[in-house]
Write a protein that holds these residues in place. Sequence first.
Motif, mmCIF file in Angstrom:
data_model
loop_
_atom_site.group_PDB
_atom_site.id
_atom_site.type_symbol
_atom_site.label_atom_id
_atom_site.label_comp_id
_atom_site.label_asym_id
_atom_site.label_seq_id
_atom_site.Cartn_x
_atom_site.Cartn_y
_atom_site.Cartn_z
ATOM 1 N N ARG A 1 0.737 -1.281 -0.380
ATOM 2 C CA ARG A 1 0.008 -0.313 -0.041
ATOM 3 C C ARG A 1 1.308 1.374 0.045
ATOM 4 O O ARG A 1 0.152 1.799 -0.739
ATOM 5 C CB ARG A 1 -1.002 0.137 1.167
ATOM 6 N N THR A 2 2.427 1.278 0.009
ATOM 7 C CA THR A 2 3.336 2.625 1.384
ATOM 8 C C THR A 2 4.321 3.245 0.317
ATOM 9 O O THR A 2 4.598 3.720 -0.361
ATOM 10 C CB THR A 2 2.970 2.022 2.787
ATOM 11 N N LEU A 3 4.308 1.912 0.310
ATOM 12 C CA LEU A 3 5.925 1.730 -0.618
ATOM 13 C C LEU A 3 6.114 1.514 -1.781
ATOM 14 O O LEU A 3 6.838 1.722 -2.670
ATOM 15 C CB LEU A 3 7.142 0.718 0.059
ATOM 16 N N LEU A 4 4.965 0.811 -2.880
ATOM 17 C CA LEU A 4 5.027 0.477 -3.933
ATOM 18 C C LEU A 4 3.868 1.511 -4.632
ATOM 19 O O LEU A 4 3.376 1.920 -4.593
ATOM 20 C CB LEU A 4 4.420 -1.006 -3.850
ATOM 21 N N PRO A 5 4.575 2.330 -4.871
ATOM 22 C CA PRO A 5 4.045 3.282 -6.098
ATOM 23 C C PRO A 5 3.251 2.496 -7.372
ATOM 24 O O PRO A 5 3.565 1.791 -7.932
ATOM 25 C CB PRO A 5 4.761 4.304 -6.846
ATOM 26 N N ARG A 6 1.690 3.924 -8.130
ATOM 27 C CA ARG A 6 1.571 3.261 -9.081
ATOM 28 C C ARG A 6 2.453 3.392 -10.240
ATOM 29 O O ARG A 6 3.144 3.721 -10.282
ATOM 30 C CB ARG A 6 0.491 4.118 -9.163
ATOM 31 N N GLU A 7 2.343 2.813 -11.063
ATOM 32 C CA GLU A 7 2.271 2.552 -12.167
ATOM 33 C C GLU A 7 2.298 3.536 -13.119
ATOM 34 O O GLU A 7 1.678 4.286 -13.564
ATOM 35 C CB GLU A 7 2.406 1.058 -13.534
ATOM 36 N N PRO A 8 3.663 4.335 -13.773
ATOM 37 C CA PRO A 8 3.737 5.440 -14.320
ATOM 38 C C PRO A 8 2.909 5.178 -15.851
ATOM 39 O O PRO A 8 1.765 4.172 -16.356
ATOM 40 C CB PRO A 8 4.965 5.604 -14.898
ATOM 41 N N ARG A 9 1.595 6.632 -15.755
ATOM 42 C CA ARG A 9 0.524 6.800 -16.554
ATOM 43 C C ARG A 9 0.574 7.215 -18.357
ATOM 44 O O ARG A 9 1.611 8.548 -17.689
ATOM 45 C CB ARG A 9 -1.021 7.344 -16.271
ATOM 46 N N ARG B 1 6.071 -5.322 -14.330
ATOM 47 C CA ARG B 1 5.329 -3.999 -13.715
ATOM 48 C C ARG B 1 6.580 -2.613 -14.166
ATOM 49 O O ARG B 1 7.850 -2.837 -14.505
ATOM 50 C CB ARG B 1 6.006 -4.274 -12.191
ATOM 51 N N PHE B 2 5.874 -1.329 -14.310
ATOM 52 C CA PHE B 2 6.643 -0.502 -15.167
ATOM 53 C C PHE B 2 6.817 0.474 -13.899
ATOM 54 O O PHE B 2 5.933 0.376 -13.018
ATOM 55 C CB PHE B 2 6.065 0.257 -16.241
ATOM 56 N N PHE B 3 8.232 0.810 -14.007
ATOM 57 C CA PHE B 3 8.550 2.128 -13.095
ATOM 58 C C PHE B 3 8.621 3.342 -13.782
ATOM 59 O O PHE B 3 9.281 3.461 -14.456
ATOM 60 C CB PHE B 3 9.249 1.076 -11.992
ATOM 61 N N GLY B 4 9.239 4.247 -12.624
ATOM 62 C CA GLY B 4 9.516 5.868 -13.260
ATOM 63 C C GLY B 4 11.571 5.831 -13.316
ATOM 64 O O GLY B 4 11.442 4.974 -11.911
ATOM 65 N N TYR C 1 11.952 -3.902 -4.703
ATOM 66 C CA TYR C 1 11.795 -4.913 -3.919
ATOM 67 C C TYR C 1 10.374 -5.467 -3.860
ATOM 68 O O TYR C 1 10.196 -6.083 -2.792
ATOM 69 C CB TYR C 1 12.975 -4.500 -2.877
ATOM 70 N N ALA C 2 9.953 -4.177 -2.803
ATOM 71 C CA ALA C 2 8.526 -4.149 -2.063
ATOM 72 C C ALA C 2 7.607 -4.503 -3.146
ATOM 73 O O ALA C 2 6.958 -5.410 -2.873
ATOM 74 C CB ALA C 2 8.330 -3.092 -2.451
#
Length: 639
Positions: free
Chosen positions: A471-479, A505-508, A517-518
């Motif tokens: 919920r906290t450490l995993l950011p949403r995927e870039p749009r 998963r997509f990250f910035g 890691y999260a």
Amino acid sequence: MDPNSLSSSQRQALDQLQVITNGGDAEVAISVLDSVSWDVQVSATASFLDIIFDQNPSAPLSISRPSETTTTHVENFDIDDSEQGLLGNEPGARGFRRTNLYPSSPLLIVARPLRFILAILAFPFHILRTLFRLLRIPLPQLPLTLSGLTLYYRAPSAPRPELKTDPRSAAERWVRSLEEETGAICLSRVRSRSGDGASTGVGPSSSSLTSRPAKQGEAAADDCDGILPDFFVGSYEEFARTCAKETDARIGCVILVSEEHDDVPEFKRSTLTDPTFVRLMQDNNFLVWGGDIRDRDAWSASQKLQATTYPFVAFVALQPRRSPSSRAGTTQATLTILSRHQGPSIPAASAPTSAKTLVSHLNDQLLPRVQPFLTRIRAQAVERENLKALESAQREHERAIRAEQDRAFAESQRKDKDRIEARIAEDRRVAEEARRREEAERIEREEAERLQKEKEQWETKRMIWRRWGRRTLLPREPRPTLAEPARGKTIRIGVRMPDGRRGVRFFGEGDSLTAVYAFVDTLFIPDGKEFSSDSDPAVPPEGAPSGEEGLVKAMYDAGRVGEDWWGFKLVLSYPRRDIIWETGKRIADVEGLKAGGQLVIEMVDVGAKAKAKGKAKDIGESKAGQQDEDDGYVTEESD
């Protein structure tokens, strides 16, 4: 000293002292005057003390001893201050202003009846003092003022009640605080660090003070601010008994300080760390003991040594007992105060406790006067020990002859007894082995149950942190439709699980490595309504801070950092490269992940790693390398 060889000023001082004391032995008066640099005021004070306290101004200081008998007499301390007065007469030296106590004859006329009256008034105090000595009660320290003569004894500050501890711990604590305050270390530790040899510190038992290893980040011996003497770690009584051992007769140096005195910090930094002073004492095998009078043992030592000003330095050693009845050729040694030095350590050229003054005193006066006698004492002690060893060898030879005669008679009985005892011992051994096997099995079962319980508790705790991290450490995927310059370019990261599952998963590129890691950590959350992301906790578990800071704190609180916390590590599939977790590190800063990549998860079994290390330690260093090859990792090849 011959009275005829005195100068005119010395003769005048002798006449004044004899008039005050109503005559008396001229040699005793000369000895008193010589010990105080021919100061009539100080010698007159000593004379009045002689009147009040049994006509013995240099009464020995009692030192308690263990019950065992020894050939060395160390019950009393004689005081030899013949050289002390020379330390305060140099130009610029700080000291008490000396004035003529008896400038005119009327005062000399009044002194005789005054002495008689004072002796009568002091008689009850004499009886009381004798009673105090029998009961081992310390004498009260009171100021006495009489006709302009002030006899004042200042008692050092009472020991701190909060530091009432054993003398050995107090001595070691003081030496450690001295090292921290001065930045210097004891000489034996310098040698042990440089590899010159083992510690030479002497104490009642082995001490961790001079043998403790350097901590991580501690400065090397060559980088320290200076060196300190090797302090005796033990009580003052043990220090005195060690100095008084005739087989190893040594000069003792007692250093007493009081943090209430402004001269103490400079004395510690200048005198105690002076290389010449330290090396001189080390080369001459001095035994050094020190303490702060706020500690009980050091306070007791200050009373016995009559210290009134701090810093205080005293040198003690075995010396011939001064007794008129001593026959020529006989040496009865007693532990004696050779000199006392007290006061400031600056200016360095003339201060009583400066390194230059003490070194000059040791080289020019104390060592030439004391070392020959100590050498003779040690030689005599060695001779006595050799004689005792010879007598013991002779008695042992006679005992061996008698034992040989008895051995033949008892040999047959011994053999029968040995056979019986061997059978009994074998039965006991078999029973003991059975008991040990049962005990080992029981301990192994209990240990397995404990480990299993700890593992279950750890898995429960980790599952809570995984869900919080989702919920906290995993950011949403870039749009793609939403510009997010802060997160940088979008990158794709694929993950392959040990069981064959894959995750993408997509990250910035500006996202933290902790987010990757999260994300992998969330792949270990089982499916089901119970573990739905909607019910993930929003507040960090265990009251930890929010964000990555709370995660790091939880790691250190649990004692598991990095892969020991995550339970896995990430590896680039080709070329193989470990992606080590670091707090605050961005994905763009990780070599190999700047443009995304395919990661492989390798599980880490912390318990297996610890067990493997323990086995490698038990079977020896030769098999440790083989054990390290199987460190509990689960790789794709093993699947």
